[in-house]
Motif scaffolding. Structure first.
Motif, short mmCIF file in Angstrom:
data_model
loop_
_atom_site.label_atom_id
_atom_site.label_comp_id
_atom_site.label_asym_id
_atom_site.label_seq_id
_atom_site.Cartn_x
_atom_site.Cartn_y
_atom_site.Cartn_z
N ARG A 194 8.79 -15.38 6.17
CA ARG A 194 9.09 -14.57 7.36
C ARG A 194 10.58 -14.67 7.66
O ARG A 194 11.18 -15.73 7.56
CB ARG A 194 8.29 -15.03 8.56
N GLY A 195 11.14 -13.57 8.05
CA GLY A 195 12.54 -13.54 8.42
C GLY A 195 12.81 -12.32 9.27
O GLY A 195 11.89 -11.56 9.60
N PRO A 196 14.08 -12.12 9.67
CA PRO A 196 14.41 -10.96 10.51
C PRO A 196 14.04 -9.65 9.81
O PRO A 196 14.66 -9.28 8.82
CB PRO A 196 15.94 -11.08 10.69
N GLY A 197 13.02 -9.00 10.28
CA GLY A 197 12.65 -7.68 9.76
C GLY A 197 11.78 -7.71 8.53
O GLY A 197 11.57 -6.65 7.92
N TYR A 198 11.27 -8.87 8.13
CA TYR A 198 10.40 -8.87 6.95
C TYR A 198 9.36 -9.97 7.02
O TYR A 198 9.57 -11.01 7.66
CB TYR A 198 11.23 -9.02 5.66
N VAL A 199 8.24 -9.69 6.38
CA VAL A 199 7.17 -10.66 6.14
C VAL A 199 6.73 -10.43 4.71
O VAL A 199 6.28 -9.33 4.36
CB VAL A 199 5.99 -10.48 7.10
N THR A 200 6.86 -11.46 3.86
CA THR A 200 6.61 -11.29 2.42
C THR A 200 5.65 -12.37 1.93
O THR A 200 5.83 -13.55 2.23
CB THR A 200 7.93 -11.38 1.64
N GLU A 201 4.67 -11.94 1.15
CA GLU A 201 3.74 -12.88 0.53
C GLU A 201 4.26 -13.21 -0.87
O GLU A 201 4.62 -12.32 -1.64
CB GLU A 201 2.35 -12.25 0.41
N VAL A 202 4.29 -14.51 -1.21
CA VAL A 202 4.69 -14.94 -2.55
C VAL A 202 3.66 -15.91 -3.09
O VAL A 202 2.91 -16.54 -2.34
CB VAL A 202 6.09 -15.62 -2.54
N ALA A 203 3.62 -16.03 -4.41
CA ALA A 203 2.65 -16.92 -5.05
C ALA A 203 3.16 -18.37 -5.07
O ALA A 203 2.36 -19.31 -4.97
CB ALA A 203 2.34 -16.43 -6.46
N TYR A 204 4.48 -18.55 -5.20
CA TYR A 204 5.05 -19.91 -5.32
C TYR A 204 6.30 -20.02 -4.44
O TYR A 204 7.19 -19.17 -4.51
CB TYR A 204 5.42 -20.19 -6.78
N TRP A 205 6.32 -21.08 -3.69
CA TRP A 205 7.43 -21.27 -2.73
C TRP A 205 7.93 -22.71 -2.86
O TRP A 205 7.19 -23.66 -2.64
CB TRP A 205 6.96 -20.95 -1.34
N MET A 206 9.24 -22.88 -3.24
CA MET A 206 9.83 -24.20 -3.48
C MET A 206 11.14 -24.28 -2.72
O MET A 206 12.17 -23.76 -3.17
CB MET A 206 10.06 -24.40 -4.98
N VAL A 207 11.13 -24.94 -1.53
CA VAL A 207 12.27 -24.94 -0.60
C VAL A 207 13.27 -26.03 -0.98
O VAL A 207 12.88 -27.18 -1.26
CB VAL A 207 11.78 -25.18 0.84
N PHE A 208 14.59 -25.69 -0.98
CA PHE A 208 15.60 -26.73 -1.23
C PHE A 208 16.72 -26.75 -0.18
O PHE A 208 17.51 -27.70 -0.14
CB PHE A 208 16.22 -26.59 -2.64
N ALA A 209 16.83 -25.72 0.68
CA ALA A 209 17.88 -25.72 1.71
C ALA A 209 17.42 -24.90 2.89
O ALA A 209 17.39 -23.66 2.81
CB ALA A 209 19.19 -25.15 1.16
N ASP A 210 17.08 -25.59 3.97
CA ASP A 210 16.59 -24.91 5.17
C ASP A 210 15.46 -23.94 4.78
O ASP A 210 14.44 -24.36 4.27
CB ASP A 210 17.73 -24.19 5.89
N ASP A 211 15.66 -22.64 5.00
CA ASP A 211 14.63 -21.66 4.63
C ASP A 211 14.96 -20.99 3.32
O ASP A 211 14.53 -19.85 3.05
CB ASP A 211 14.50 -20.59 5.74
N VAL A 212 15.70 -21.63 2.48
CA VAL A 212 16.10 -21.08 1.18
C VAL A 212 15.40 -21.89 0.09
O VAL A 212 15.34 -23.12 0.15
CB VAL A 212 17.63 -21.14 1.01
N GLY A 213 14.90 -21.18 -0.91
CA GLY A 213 14.24 -21.86 -2.01
C GLY A 213 13.99 -20.94 -3.18
O GLY A 213 14.42 -19.79 -3.21
N PHE A 214 13.30 -21.47 -4.19
CA PHE A 214 12.85 -20.66 -5.34
C PHE A 214 11.53 -19.98 -4.98
O PHE A 214 10.65 -20.62 -4.38
CB PHE A 214 12.62 -21.55 -6.57
N HIS A 215 11.37 -18.71 -5.39
CA HIS A 215 10.04 -18.08 -5.26
C HIS A 215 10.00 -16.87 -6.20
O HIS A 215 11.02 -16.36 -6.65
CB HIS A 215 9.74 -17.68 -3.82
N ASP A 216 8.79 -16.46 -6.48
CA ASP A 216 8.60 -15.27 -7.33
C ASP A 216 8.96 -14.03 -6.54
O ASP A 216 8.82 -13.99 -5.31
CB ASP A 216 7.14 -15.19 -7.79
N ALA A 217 9.45 -12.99 -7.23
CA ALA A 217 9.86 -11.72 -6.57
C ALA A 217 9.43 -10.57 -7.47
O ALA A 217 10.22 -10.03 -8.25
CB ALA A 217 11.36 -11.72 -6.32
N THR A 218 8.21 -10.18 -7.35
CA THR A 218 7.65 -9.13 -8.22
C THR A 218 8.23 -7.76 -7.91
O THR A 218 8.07 -6.82 -8.69
CB THR A 218 6.12 -9.08 -8.06
#
Length: 508
Positions: free
Chosen positions: A442-466
């Motif tokens: 979730r963020g300003p103006g978006y809600v996105t479903e992802v299969a894999y979420w790997m956080v490394f800095a605050d709300d920043v991380g690795f994730h899939d982007a189909t």
């Protein structure tokens, strides 16, 4: 017959005559003894009369003269008449000197002539000889008759202005090298607790000094010991104070205690030079002392310890896949002491009074408790702080690599944040904070479903982007993320299965 008788008669006469003489001598003895006793009585009476006369004469003399050994206000007036004594006292005031005994046996003298001293004798002075009247002189003659005159009998006047001026110039009022009063205390010297002795101040209390000097002049006292009279500031605690000695005995128990903390290859010994500022002595209800700890002092030490040995906020050096060294100044990867926990542990260790060595970076469960944040290895100088299992992301190359035991086990093109929209992916040394599958972003103006979420800095991380049409290249400049590292679905799943929380991530 007649011849015999005639001759015999003389023989009998001498015998009779002799007997008569003997009787006469016996009768004369009592008469001689009586005469002798009468003469002795007369002699005794004469002596007694002479003694009485002498006693009376002495009594008369001492009714007008002071007894031997008499002093008045410390002036010897032995055998003097009242007028003579008055004269001596008046003359002595002109030669009066007052000695001030000061610190370190220093002495200063106030001359009576410098302050205008003169003596005035009142009529009541004449009553001093009353104590010697009658028979009293004999009772007091063998005594040391030291007379201190009541106020007003002799008045010693002085010039107030002159006296104040003399006092102003005294060294004890304004010493060249002032010494402040100091209590005896326990200090550290050459690594051992010792008692630093008390010191008496050498600056006289002006009001008390004035009073003492004026009183001395009035009584003609010859000297004043300023320390004995309490005219200096006096310490409250002396070197032989029982409480101070008890506290020192308590502190002596930690003289040789050393707490050693290991940070990788670095040893940090905490000895008595440090712990001496942490400790205190707590007096118990029974009068004994127990060792106490000042946590505020430990907190100050631990704060400095963290500034030195925390690494998360220090410049780091990273060896990239290309073989060049990247200098990294941002990110939260590294070691960060849990300062509150460290204070608690050091507090407890001091009270144990035992030397101990603790390795804070050996990876044990106990050592991990000392850290709020930790890295995989401890190294403040080189690149050994991140080990050989980590993720590397190059924004310029739009590519990421996963190293495991020094070998690349996964790599892929990625799409990072769009810098043109202010969404650049943060650069620095990070760690995997947590990972989740699936997840809703979730963020300003978006809600996105992802299969894999790997956080490394605050709300920043690795994730899939189909939704990305492709990965790599310059796509991030036009269709970049909100800051995350976008990955192909398969690669994101593969990475999810290989990473762990706390794993280093380097973005540059």
């Amino acid at each position: 017959m007649s011849t015999y008788k005639t001759r015999s008669m003389p023989k009998s006469r001498p015998k009779t005559k002799t007997k008569a003489k003997t009787k006469t001598k016996a009768r004369s003895k009592p008469k001689h003894a009586s005469q002798h006793s009468y003469g002795g009585l007369i002699a005794f009476i004469v002596i007694l009369v002479l003694l009485v006369a002498a006693y009376g004469a002495a009594g008369f003399y001492f009714s007008q003269h002071f007894l031997p050994g008499t002093t008045i206000n410390n002036t010897d007036v032995s055998l003097m008449s009242l007028d003579q004594a008055k004269g001596v006292l008046i003359d002595s005031s002109k030669n009066y000197k007052l000695t001030l005994v000061e610190q370190d046996f220093n002495k200063e003298v106030i001359n009576g002539s410098d302050v205008g001293i003169n003596a005035v004798v009142s009529d009541s002075f004449d009553d001093l000889l009353d104590i010697q009247s009658g028979l009293m002189w004999a009772l007091n003659i063998l005594e040391n008759n030291d007379i201190t005159l009541d106020e007003g009998v002799i008045t010693y006047n002085y010039d107030d202005e002159l006296l104040e001026g003399v006092i102003d110039e005294l060294e004890c009022v304004d010493p060249q090298y002032p010494i402040q009063v100091k209590n005896a205390e326990i200090v550290l010297s050459d690594g051992k607790f010792v008692i630093s002795p008390e010191s008496v101040g050498n600056v006289a209390h002006r009001d008390e000094l004035d009073k003492a000097i004026k009183a001395a002049i009035v009584s003609q006292t010859e000297s004043i010991d300023l320390e004995a009279e309490g005219i200096y500031d006096m310490p409250e605690i002396y070197s032989d104070d029982p409480d101070l000695l008890s506290q020192k005995a308590l502190y002596d128990e930690i003289n040789d205690m050393v707490i050693t903390l290991k940070f990788g290859s670095k040893n940090v010994p905490i000895g008595v030079k440090t712990t001496s500022s942490w400790i205190k002595s707590d007096k118990q209800s029974d009068g004994s002392y127990q060792l106490g700890v000042n946590d505020k002092k430990i907190q100050e030490y631990v704060k400095n310890l963290a500034n030195t040995y925390d690494t998360y906020d220090k410049t780091k050096f990273f060896n990239s896949h290309a073989g060049n060294v990247i200098e990294i100044t941002t990110g939260d990867y590294g070691w960060m002491l849990d300062q509150e926990y460290v204070v608690e542990q050091l507090h407890a260790l001091v009270l144990k009074k035992q030397s101990v060595t603790i390795d804070l970076t050996d990876g044990s469960e106990e050592s991990n408790k000392w850290w709020y944040r930790k890295a995989v290895a401890y190294d403040t100088e080189g690149s050994g702080y991140y080990g050989n299992t980590y993720a590397e992301v190059s924004i310029a190359e739009q590519h990421m690599w996963l190293y495991q035991n020094g070998v690349v086990t996964l790599e892929t093109d990625v799409v990072t944040g769009n810098p043109n929209l202010g969404n650049s992916t943060p650069q620095g040394a990070f760690r995997i904070r947590y990972h989740q599958a699936p997840a809703t972003l979730r963020g300003p103006g978006y809600v996105t479903e992802v299969a894999y979420w790997m956080v490394f800095a605050d709300d920043v991380g690795f994730h899939d982007a189909t939704w990305q049409p492709y990965f790599g290249g310059s796509l991030y400049l036009s269709n970049g993320s909100h800051g995350c590292v976008n990955m192909p679905l398969g690669k994101a799943g593969e990475l999810y299965g290989l990473i762990y929380d706390g794993m280093p991530v380097f973005v540059y």
